[in-house]
Design an enzyme around this catalytic site. Structure first.
Site, PDB file in Angstrom:
ATOM      1  N   ARG A 174     -21.857  14.716  -7.086  1.00 16.20           N
ATOM      2  CA  ARG A 174     -21.582  16.027  -7.131  1.00 16.20           C
ATOM      3  C   ARG A 174     -22.770  16.827  -7.765  1.00 16.20           C
ATOM      4  NH1 ARG A 174     -16.691  17.513 -10.321  1.00 16.20           N
ATOM      5  NH2 ARG A 174     -16.539  19.184  -9.002  1.00 16.20           N
ATOM      6  N   GLU A 260       2.031   3.663 -11.962  1.00 20.02           N
ATOM      7  CA  GLU A 260       1.770   2.457 -12.577  1.00 20.02           C
ATOM      8  C   GLU A 260       2.705   2.064 -13.656  1.00 20.02           C
ATOM      9  OE1 GLU A 260      -2.277   2.392 -14.234  1.00 20.02           O
ATOM     10  OE2 GLU A 260      -3.215   2.662 -12.092  1.00 20.02           O
ATOM     11  N   HIS A 279      -4.869  -2.234 -12.743  1.00 16.94           N
ATOM     12  CA  HIS A 279      -5.497  -1.471 -13.863  1.00 16.94           C
ATOM     13  C   HIS A 279      -6.273  -2.018 -14.712  1.00 16.94           C
ATOM     14  CE1 HIS A 279      -5.937   2.804 -14.894  1.00 16.94           C
ATOM     15  NE2 HIS A 279      -7.151   2.365 -15.224  1.00 16.94           N
TER      16      HIS A 279
END
Length: 312
Positions: A174, A260, A279
């Site tokens: 970015r 999740e 995760h």
């Protein structure tokens, strides 16, 4: 609770790490094991000035019930996913984050997902457990192009791993790069078109939420692999599933999800060309010890209400 510092959602893994890196941790922080409800957070931390938070949602309503709170030390870098930052700021509560502790762990997990996707390891393992024997075709990574979206600590570590496999690395970031990575920098369209493997390594912010969607999947090389160990919110999940079902996207290897734990009826679970992990990218003993040490060091620093800190 009389303690001024409370760790509200400690895991057994983190407790063991705390004991190793700071044997007298109990003199500095009260530790609650498990995942508390909002009422339980209030019960254990109603008088706390400092909260350590690993993964508990702290919204405006909960903040209003913690009148003594002055600091939240978030045990990671993605505080915005769990904490109402605007309300915290309005109430004069600093939210401090910890980064860098899991760069190696997450990068290695991304590499594991890449290898599994490239050689269809997960699919064959599932098939064999069901009694089905089928040697599936894979893809060699040597000579292929690894495209990284974001080049922070995790992205740079993963880039080095990709280079060790003999991959060409191209990156989009970015912000401009001012070091040796400038030679690898490309436009986003170029990265998508050139890469055989795309891996996301962006922070989740209002600007990056939903960053990767239909247009980006359409711009990828046909049959490419897609890896996300960052945040699910970066991706339009419906667009990803469409790309997987159409075959435009060869394989998605994911460690993060919109919800999740992943619901049992989630459509991703039905896709043969998806590799899914719970995760767990950050979850190594080594990374947990680094996190525990950094959290304790940050917690023991004198508090300045005019400074919102991060801890590298």
């Amino acid at each position: 609770m009389k303690s001024k510092t409370v760790y509200i959602d400690c895991s057994e893994l983190m407790l063991a790490a705390l004991a190793r890196v700071k044997p007298d941790y109990a003199d500095h922080v009260h530790v609650n094991i498990g995942d508390p409800s909002g009422d339980e957070v209030v019960a254990i931390a109603q008088n706390a000035e400092v909260i350590w938070n690993g993964h508990t949602t702290i919204d405006a309503a909960l903040l209003a019930r913690l009148p003594a709170l002055r600091r939240i030390i978030f045990l990671g870098s993605g505080a915005a996913s769990y904490i109402d930052l605007d309300t915290a700021a309005a109430r004069g509560i600093s939210v401090e984050t910890i980064s860098g502790y899991g760069d190696r762990a997450v990068a290695e997990h991304a590499a594991a997902l890449m290898l599994s996707a490239a050689r269809q390891v997960g699919r064959m393992e599932r098939d064999l457990r069901r009694g089905h024997w089928e040697p599936l075709e894979g893809m060699e990574l040597g000579g292929k192009t690894l495209g990284l979206i974001g080049i922070g600590g995790i992205g740079r570590t993963f880039a080095d791993i990709g280079k060790a496999f003999g991959m060409e690395v191209v990156v989009w970031n970015r912000s401009s790069l001012t070091d040796d990575w400038t030679a690898h920098q490309r436009s986003l369209d170029e990265v998508l078109a050139q890469a055989d493997v795309i891996s996301l390594h962006l922070a989740l912010t209002p600007e990056t939420r939903g960053f990767f969607g239909t247009e980006q999947f359409a711009g990828m090389k046909a049959g490419a692999l897609f890896i996300n160990t960052a945040r699910a919110g970066l991706v339009d999940t419906a667009a990803m599933i469409d790309a997987l079902q159409s075959g435009r996207l060869g394989h998605a290897a994911l460690d993060v999800f919109d919800m999740e734990p992943l619901p049992k009826d989630d459509p991703l679970l039905a896709l043969a060309n998806a590799t899914l992990t719970a995760h767990a990218g950050f979850k190594t003993r080594e990374a947990t010890e680094r996190l525990a040490a950094k959290a304790m060091a940050l917690s023991l620093m004198p508090f300045r209400s005019d400074v919102v800190t991060g801890f590298e």
